[in-house]
Each structure stands twice: as C-alpha cells, then as structure tokens.
Design a protein around this motif. Structure first.
Motif, PDB file in Angstrom:
ATOM      1  N   ARG A  57      35.566  34.669  48.939  1.00 31.99           N
ATOM      2  CA  ARG A  57      36.547  35.542  49.606  1.00 31.99           C
ATOM      3  C   ARG A  57      37.211  36.445  48.582  1.00 31.99           C
ATOM      4  O   ARG A  57      37.555  36.004  47.479  1.00 31.99           O
ATOM      5  CB  ARG A  57      37.604  34.708  50.316  1.00 31.99           C
ATOM      6  N   THR A  58      37.409  37.676  48.982  1.00 27.56           N
ATOM      7  CA  THR A  58      38.087  38.641  48.126  1.00 27.56           C
ATOM      8  C   THR A  58      39.190  39.329  48.908  1.00 27.56           C
ATOM      9  O   THR A  58      39.118  39.458  50.136  1.00 27.56           O
ATOM     10  CB  THR A  58      37.095  39.691  47.585  1.00 27.56           C
ATOM     11  N   TYR A  59      40.217  39.763  48.181  1.00 24.12           N
ATOM     12  CA  TYR A  59      41.352  40.446  48.789  1.00 24.12           C
ATOM     13  C   TYR A  59      41.721  41.626  47.900  1.00 24.12           C
ATOM     14  O   TYR A  59      41.667  41.521  46.667  1.00 24.12           O
ATOM     15  CB  TYR A  59      42.541  39.490  48.914  1.00 24.12           C
ATOM     16  N   TYR A  60      42.115  42.712  48.540  1.00 24.19           N
ATOM     17  CA  TYR A  60      42.435  43.929  47.802  1.00 24.19           C
ATOM     18  C   TYR A  60      43.723  44.542  48.321  1.00 24.19           C
ATOM     19  O   TYR A  60      44.056  44.435  49.497  1.00 24.19           O
ATOM     20  CB  TYR A  60      41.312  44.948  47.963  1.00 24.19           C
ATOM     21  N   SER A  61      44.407  45.239  47.423  1.00 31.62           N
ATOM     22  CA  SER A  61      45.531  46.037  47.867  1.00 31.62           C
ATOM     23  C   SER A  61      44.985  47.242  48.634  1.00 31.62           C
ATOM     24  O   SER A  61      43.847  47.677  48.416  1.00 31.62           O
ATOM     25  CB  SER A  61      46.363  46.507  46.674  1.00 31.62           C
ATOM     26  N   ASP A  62      45.807  47.783  49.509  1.00 31.48           N
ATOM     27  CA  ASP A  62      45.373  48.942  50.291  1.00 31.48           C
ATOM     28  C   ASP A  62      45.034  50.124  49.389  1.00 31.48           C
ATOM     29  O   ASP A  62      44.175  50.936  49.715  1.00 31.48           O
ATOM     30  CB  ASP A  62      46.460  49.341  51.280  1.00 31.48           C
ATOM     31  N   SER A  63      45.705  50.218  48.259  1.00 30.52           N
ATOM     32  CA  SER A  63      45.511  51.369  47.381  1.00 30.52           C
ATOM     33  C   SER A  63      44.144  51.378  46.695  1.00 30.52           C
ATOM     34  O   SER A  63      43.707  52.436  46.228  1.00 30.52           O
ATOM     35  CB  SER A  63      46.624  51.426  46.335  1.00 30.52           C
ATOM     36  N   VAL A  64      43.480  50.224  46.619  1.00 30.58           N
ATOM     37  CA  VAL A  64      42.183  50.176  45.932  1.00 30.58           C
ATOM     38  C   VAL A  64      41.043  49.764  46.847  1.00 30.58           C
ATOM     39  O   VAL A  64      39.873  49.822  46.447  1.00 30.58           O
ATOM     40  CB  VAL A  64      42.216  49.232  44.716  1.00 30.58           C
ATOM     41  N   LYS A  65      41.372  49.366  48.062  1.00 33.14           N
ATOM     42  CA  LYS A  65      40.340  48.889  48.992  1.00 33.14           C
ATOM     43  C   LYS A  65      39.288  49.968  49.220  1.00 33.14           C
ATOM     44  O   LYS A  65      39.621  51.134  49.461  1.00 33.14           O
ATOM     45  CB  LYS A  65      40.989  48.487  50.302  1.00 33.14           C
ATOM     46  N   GLY A  66      38.040  49.574  49.126  1.00 23.21           N
ATOM     47  CA  GLY A  66      36.948  50.524  49.305  1.00 23.21           C
ATOM     48  C   GLY A  66      36.511  51.194  48.020  1.00 23.21           C
ATOM     49  O   GLY A  66      35.442  51.820  47.978  1.00 23.21           O
ATOM     50  N   ARG A  67      37.316  51.089  46.972  1.00 24.55           N
ATOM     51  CA  ARG A  67      36.967  51.713  45.679  1.00 24.55           C
ATOM     52  C   ARG A  67      36.716  50.669  44.604  1.00 24.55           C
ATOM     53  O   ARG A  67      35.903  50.883  43.702  1.00 24.55           O
ATOM     54  CB  ARG A  67      38.086  52.652  45.225  1.00 24.55           C
ATOM     55  N   PHE A  68      37.456  49.551  44.660  1.00 27.59           N
ATOM     56  CA  PHE A  68      37.345  48.508  43.643  1.00 27.59           C
ATOM     57  C   PHE A  68      36.635  47.295  44.229  1.00 27.59           C
ATOM     58  O   PHE A  68      36.758  46.988  45.414  1.00 27.59           O
ATOM     59  CB  PHE A  68      38.724  48.070  43.162  1.00 27.59           C
ATOM     60  N   THR A  69      35.916  46.583  43.358  1.00 34.00           N
ATOM     61  CA  THR A  69      35.239  45.354  43.758  1.00 34.00           C
ATOM     62  C   THR A  69      35.470  44.277  42.703  1.00 34.00           C
ATOM     63  O   THR A  69      35.193  44.502  41.520  1.00 34.00           O
ATOM     64  CB  THR A  69      33.734  45.572  43.925  1.00 34.00           C
ATOM     65  N   ILE A  70      35.965  43.136  43.149  1.00 29.80           N
ATOM     66  CA  ILE A  70      36.172  42.013  42.242  1.00 29.80           C
ATOM     67  C   ILE A  70      35.026  41.014  42.415  1.00 29.80           C
ATOM     68  O   ILE A  70      34.531  40.803  43.535  1.00 29.80           O
ATOM     69  CB  ILE A  70      37.525  41.328  42.496  1.00 29.80           C
ATOM     70  N   SER A  71      34.609  40.422  41.317  1.00 26.48           N
ATOM     71  CA  SER A  71      33.543  39.414  41.363  1.00 26.48           C
ATOM     72  C   SER A  71      33.772  38.434  40.219  1.00 26.48           C
ATOM     73  O   SER A  71      34.584  38.681  39.316  1.00 26.48           O
ATOM     74  CB  SER A  71      32.173  40.071  41.240  1.00 26.48           C
ATOM     75  N   ARG A  72      33.063  37.311  40.281  1.00 26.32           N
ATOM     76  CA  ARG A  72      33.208  36.318  39.209  1.00 26.32           C
ATOM     77  C   ARG A  72      31.855  35.676  38.927  1.00 26.32           C
ATOM     78  O   ARG A  72      31.025  35.532  39.825  1.00 26.32           O
ATOM     79  CB  ARG A  72      34.259  35.271  39.538  1.00 26.32           C
ATOM     80  N   ASP A  73      31.681  35.306  37.666  1.00 29.97           N
ATOM     81  CA  ASP A  73      30.461  34.650  37.201  1.00 29.97           C
ATOM     82  C   ASP A  73      30.872  33.288  36.660  1.00 29.97           C
ATOM     83  O   ASP A  73      31.492  33.214  35.584  1.00 29.97           O
ATOM     84  CB  ASP A  73      29.799  35.512  36.117  1.00 29.97           C
ATOM     85  N   PHE A  74      30.543  32.221  37.386  1.00 30.82           N
ATOM     86  CA  PHE A  74      30.985  30.894  36.996  1.00 30.82           C
ATOM     87  C   PHE A  74      30.250  30.404  35.748  1.00 30.82           C
ATOM     88  O   PHE A  74      30.799  29.603  34.994  1.00 30.82           O
ATOM     89  CB  PHE A  74      30.774  29.911  38.140  1.00 30.82           C
ATOM     90  N   ILE A  75      29.044  30.871  35.538  1.00 33.10           N
ATOM     91  CA  ILE A  75      28.292  30.437  34.357  1.00 33.10           C
ATOM     92  C   ILE A  75      28.865  31.054  33.093  1.00 33.10           C
ATOM     93  O   ILE A  75      29.024  30.389  32.067  1.00 33.10           O
ATOM     94  CB  ILE A  75      26.802  30.797  34.520  1.00 33.10           C
ATOM     95  N   LYS A  76      29.203  32.342  33.167  1.00 31.94           N
ATOM     96  CA  LYS A  76      29.744  33.029  31.994  1.00 31.94           C
ATOM     97  C   LYS A  76      31.262  32.911  31.904  1.00 31.94           C
ATOM     98  O   LYS A  76      31.854  33.404  30.937  1.00 31.94           O
ATOM     99  CB  LYS A  76      29.346  34.508  32.030  1.00 31.94           C
ATOM    100  N   ASN A  77      31.891  32.284  32.899  1.00 33.03           N
ATOM    101  CA  ASN A  77      33.362  32.159  32.912  1.00 33.03           C
ATOM    102  C   ASN A  77      34.022  33.535  32.832  1.00 33.03           C
ATOM    103  O   ASN A  77      34.948  33.753  32.028  1.00 33.03           O
ATOM    104  CB  ASN A  77      33.844  31.276  31.757  1.00 33.03           C
ATOM    105  N   ARG A  78      33.548  34.431  33.655  1.00 35.93           N
ATOM    106  CA  ARG A  78      34.083  35.787  33.641  1.00 35.93           C
ATOM    107  C   ARG A  78      34.466  36.238  35.044  1.00 35.93           C
ATOM    108  O   ARG A  78      33.893  35.812  36.032  1.00 35.93           O
ATOM    109  CB  ARG A  78      33.049  36.761  33.063  1.00 35.93           C
ATOM    110  N   VAL A  79      35.401  37.145  35.068  1.00 33.54           N
ATOM    111  CA  VAL A  79      35.813  37.837  36.277  1.00 33.54           C
ATOM    112  C   VAL A  79      35.689  39.323  36.003  1.00 33.54           C
ATOM    113  O   VAL A  79      36.035  39.776  34.900  1.00 33.54           O
ATOM    114  CB  VAL A  79      37.260  37.489  36.674  1.00 33.54           C
TER     115      VAL A  79
END
Length: 121
Positions: A57-79
């Motif tokens: 699940r991901t959540y975004y502020s209205d100001s960035v929705k549609g332009r920004f994408t958050i993701s995470r890599d559990f193997i590399k311990n990165r966001v």
C-alpha cells in the motif's frame, strides 16, 4: 547504530525527473512504515508519501499524487521516491522516515539527514 541515508537529490529543471534513494542500516525495517517528508525554507515539514510494511500500500499527498512514486526493496533495504514532472514548488529538503505506525504527521521514530532537491524554472 540505526541509520537512514538519503541520496539522489540535486538541481534540475522544471519537468525533469529525479529518483531519491534511502538506504537503511542498523536494524531491520521489515514491517515498518517507510516514507518521505520534505521541508521548504520557512515552512513546516510536509508529508509526501508512505509505503506500508509489506510494500503493498502506498499513500501520497495531493500535491505529488500522480507525479511521485514510492517503492521499497526489502533485499537491498532501500526505499525510493521517483519524482516526475518536477515543479519549482517541489524544491525542499527531502527526508526519509521510518515508523511502526506511520501516518501523515511528522511523528516518525527515525529520520534521515535529508537531501536537497532544487527545481529551477
């Protein structure tokens, strides 16, 4: 020692893209809410995006929705925060955060040191 280290910021032009990375160390954040806040000069810290502990699940502020994408890599311990169609109002220091509960208030347990993003017109 728990660390969240951001990278990928810089100076770009309006409409450009950037990808921010946050590398975690010192403990496992599997199951924790991870996210990004930002702070522009003279303004309060602002919620940008979060991703659930499972990454489903991901959540975004209205100001960035549609332009920004958050993701995470559990193997590399990165966001990651992929930022497209950048605007001058996106200019800010961007902080990686981690917390068990999450939410849009800046009450996260762990914070990175921040990375500067500047969008020039």
């Amino acid at each position: 020692q728990v660390q969240l280290v951001e990278s990928g910021g810089g100076l770009v032009q309006v409409g450009d893209s950037l990808r921010l990375s946050c590398t975690t160390s010192g403990r496992s954040f599997s199951g924790w809410i991870m996210g990004w806040f930002r702070q522009a000069p003279g303004k309060d810290r602002e919620f940008v995006a979060t991703i659930s502990g499972s990454g489903g699940r991901t959540y975004y502020s209205d100001s960035v929705k549609g332009r920004f994408t958050i993701s995470r890599d559990f193997i590399k311990n990165r966001v990651y925060l992929q930022m497209n169609s950048l605007k001058p109002e996106d200019t800010a220091v961007y902080y990686c955060v981690a917390d068990r509960a999450g939410g849009s208030s800046p009450n996260y347990e762990y914070w990175g040191q921040g990375t500067q993003v500047t969008v020039s017109s």
